[in-house]
Design a protein around this motif. Structure first.
Motif, PDB file in Angstrom:
ATOM      1  N   SER A 129      -2.403  -4.280  -2.311  1.00  0.00           N
ATOM      2  CA  SER A 129      -2.923  -4.589  -0.981  1.00  0.00           C
ATOM      3  C   SER A 129      -1.928  -5.419  -0.179  1.00  0.00           C
ATOM      4  CB  SER A 129      -4.262  -5.326  -1.088  1.00  0.00           C
ATOM      5  OG  SER A 129      -4.105  -6.503  -1.833  1.00  0.00           O
ATOM      6  N   LEU A 130      -1.206  -6.303  -0.851  1.00  0.00           N
ATOM      7  CA  LEU A 130      -0.172  -7.092  -0.193  1.00  0.00           C
ATOM      8  C   LEU A 130       0.988  -6.199   0.236  1.00  0.00           C
ATOM      9  CD1 LEU A 130       0.679  -9.999   0.546  1.00  0.00           C
ATOM     10  CD2 LEU A 130       1.783 -10.127  -1.674  1.00  0.00           C
ATOM     11  N   ALA A 171      -0.202  -4.336   3.316  1.00  0.00           N
ATOM     12  CA  ALA A 171      -0.234  -5.229   4.481  1.00  0.00           C
ATOM     13  C   ALA A 171       1.171  -5.512   5.001  1.00  0.00           C
ATOM     14  CB  ALA A 171      -0.942  -6.530   4.117  1.00  0.00           C
ATOM     15  N   SER A 172       2.128  -5.715   4.100  1.00  0.00           N
ATOM     16  CA  SER A 172       3.496  -5.987   4.539  1.00  0.00           C
ATOM     17  C   SER A 172       4.119  -4.749   5.172  1.00  0.00           C
ATOM     18  CB  SER A 172       4.345  -6.497   3.380  1.00  0.00           C
ATOM     19  OG  SER A 172       4.460  -5.517   2.385  1.00  0.00           O
ATOM     20  N   ASN A 229       0.525  -6.602  -6.461  1.00  0.00           N
ATOM     21  CA  ASN A 229      -0.582  -6.645  -5.501  1.00  0.00           C
ATOM     22  C   ASN A 229      -0.425  -5.513  -4.493  1.00  0.00           C
ATOM     23  OD1 ASN A 229      -1.704  -9.223  -6.464  1.00  0.00           O
ATOM     24  ND2 ASN A 229       0.216 -10.054  -5.712  1.00  0.00           N
ATOM     25  N   ALA A 263       5.949  -9.564  -6.805  1.00  0.00           N
ATOM     26  CA  ALA A 263       4.602  -9.858  -6.307  1.00  0.00           C
ATOM     27  C   ALA A 263       4.018  -8.670  -5.556  1.00  0.00           C
ATOM     28  CB  ALA A 263       4.642 -11.088  -5.405  1.00  0.00           C
ATOM     29  N   LEU A 264       4.848  -7.954  -4.793  1.00  0.00           N
ATOM     30  CA  LEU A 264       4.359  -6.780  -4.080  1.00  0.00           C
ATOM     31  C   LEU A 264       3.919  -5.686  -5.045  1.00  0.00           C
ATOM     32  CD1 LEU A 264       6.842  -6.409  -1.086  1.00  0.00           C
ATOM     33  CD2 LEU A 264       4.538  -7.337  -1.072  1.00  0.00           C
TER      34      LEU A 264
END
Length: 50
Positions: free
Chosen positions: A25-26, A29-30, A23, A19-20
């Motif tokens: 942007s994710l 952010a993480s 995405n 998933a990272l």
């Protein structure tokens, strides 16, 4: 990206990494959250020695 390349890890970790990668942007952010948490812990540890 196929999740089967994460054979040594539990499935949820492989799905999270997948998933990272899908995405950016994710991912950003993480990484920012991990950096902020590490910085806070480092600041707290250094403040204790004074």
């Amino acid at each position: 990206m196929d999740i089967t390349c994460y054979r040594g890890m539990p499935k949820f970790i492989g799905a999270f990494i997948d998933a990272l990668y899908q995405n950016p942007s994710l991912l950003f952010a993480s990484m920012a959250g991990i950096s902020a948490l590490a910085g806070f812990c480092w600041h707290k540890a250094n403040k204790k020695t004074e």
